[in-house]
Design an enzyme around this catalytic site. Sequence first.
Site, PDB file in Angstrom:
ATOM      1  N   ASP A   1     -26.451   4.503-106.813  1.00 30.57           N
ATOM      2  CA  ASP A   1     -25.716   3.236-106.778  1.00 30.57           C
ATOM      3  C   ASP A   1     -26.517   2.281-105.904  1.00 30.57           C
ATOM      4  O   ASP A   1     -27.729   2.346-105.888  1.00 30.57           O
ATOM      5  CB  ASP A   1     -24.291   3.476-106.251  1.00 30.57           C
ATOM      6  CG  ASP A   1     -23.291   2.452-106.765  1.00 30.57           C
ATOM      7  OD1 ASP A   1     -23.667   1.278-106.917  1.00 30.57           O
ATOM      8  OD2 ASP A   1     -22.125   2.813-107.010  1.00 30.57           O
TER       9      ASP A   1
ATOM     10  N   HIS B   1     -28.558   0.558-108.205  1.00 35.42           N
ATOM     11  CA  HIS B   1     -28.097  -0.687-108.838  1.00 35.42           C
ATOM     12  C   HIS B   1     -28.583  -1.921-108.084  1.00 35.42           C
ATOM     13  O   HIS B   1     -28.880  -2.941-108.688  1.00 35.42           O
ATOM     14  CB  HIS B   1     -26.569  -0.693-108.925  1.00 35.42           C
ATOM     15  CG  HIS B   1     -26.018   0.372-109.822  1.00 35.42           C
ATOM     16  ND1 HIS B   1     -26.627   0.758-110.985  1.00 35.42           N
ATOM     17  CD2 HIS B   1     -24.911   1.142-109.710  1.00 35.42           C
ATOM     18  CE1 HIS B   1     -25.920   1.708-111.560  1.00 35.42           C
ATOM     19  NE2 HIS B   1     -24.881   1.972-110.811  1.00 35.42           N
TER      20      HIS B   1
END
Length: 524
Positions: free
Chosen positions: A293, A327
């Site tokens: 993430d 991300h």
Amino acid sequence: MDFKVIHIFNRSVTIELDSDRVFEQNENFCVYLNGEKKWEGKQNVVSLQGLLPDTGYVIRVEGAGFVCEKEITTQHESVLLNVKEFGAKGDGKTPDTAAIQAAICACPKDGTVYLPEGVYYSTALFLKSNMTLLISEGAVLLGDTDRNHYPILPGMTRTTDEKDEYNLSSWEGNPLTSFASLITAIDCENLDIIGDGTIDGNAQNADWWINPKIKRIAWRPNLVYLARCNNVRMQSLTVQNSPSWTLHPYYSDNLAFLNLYIHNPSDSPNTDGLDPESCKDVLVLGTIISVGDDCMAIKSGKYYMSLMHHKVTDSIIIRNCKFERGHGSVTVGSEAAGGVKNVRVSQCIFDGTDRGLRIKTRRGRGERSVLDDIVFENIDMNGVHMPFTVNMFYFCDPDGHSDYVQNQNPAPVDEMTPVIGSITGRNINCKGASACMICAFGLPERPIEKLTFENINVSFLPESERTPERPVMMDNFDEMSGRSVFARNIKELVLTNINIEGSSDKEPELIDVEKKNINNVNYI
């Protein structure tokens, strides 16, 4: 060339070259300790382990054309407690929690709890003030795979006089009941966690990543959780396979994260690398993060915590680090209802992340959610799909797709309206961009105050190698490919000395930008 001594521990030290090169030098240099060569490499930040307490050392750094020396004295240590002498087996199978916790509880002021080589199978450990946890080279603290073996931390408990609340745990910005982390520190000060060993959450062999958004008994733990702590330092460790956010400092101050390697699989859910939440004075130096993430996400909670326990996240320094995959390289938000200010990110490499600089918020975060004075400078981005994104329509939370959050028409400005102030990016090179160089979308009722981008060089992938993507996670927004600049609902936009190579457009798309200061923007 010179170097700075950044932090001295009882058995280690961290130094940083006084250089403006991003993350590392072109050529190897060497570090000597009392004349003995201890390290050779290129990275600007170096930590040396294996020193003795209360001992003087001469550190000498030698490189191409420079030699420099400094004297240090390591910190005091009262006693070294070997966990194996408390009954820990270190065989990777026998539960070692009780033995290690006994050593921690018995550790006096300025003492060190020592994990020698071995694999220590453990559930949550609770550290305390004025101690060092030393996980040596070859030592692995390995997480128990059975969630039933982990204690639970209640999210919020009323005080006995019913005048206040006692907060112990957090889940995604709210004070919700969660499992205790493998390393847990609550109300601790003067705490060091050091060594060349590994903290391994073992989540890939447990069920933490299965149905991750469903609460089972309690919410998933972090791997390292620091709640209301002061003066905590982590150095040199490998930290990996976390159940959720990996390192989570929470309402803590004066923190240092030095030469860490934080790693989670690319498909592991919500495994942010390092998420300081409602913290002040945080230094992240020489650290490499590669996760599933955001590599780093700077936060300050959701609306309830901002309203009842308000604390701005303030003074975050991130320097000479490398952020891979994930991300976002460095994200601010979206759980930032308490506000974030004074962030400096410099001399870093962003490699292969979806986004580089990533700012995200939404209606409902509240008027205290002021994200301001955030500066990214001297950054090299390689293969970052969308180098700069700023989004005030982020579709998180159960109501994230509601008309209240996603309607692009002006809404009333009230106590639930967030603010984005000044965001700056300068002296940045981006190679291999694909979707969009800059994508910024403010609220129509509360435009972004000021975006400044100076001395930026961007080259796009060839069109055949690009896949259209949505740069900002909001509804009713098209995918992009090869776009240079999209900005909407901005009070002031400054673009100076920008070179854009290989984009599919030849000018910025600006909608409802009140003041434009565009100078020397070149499409190649």
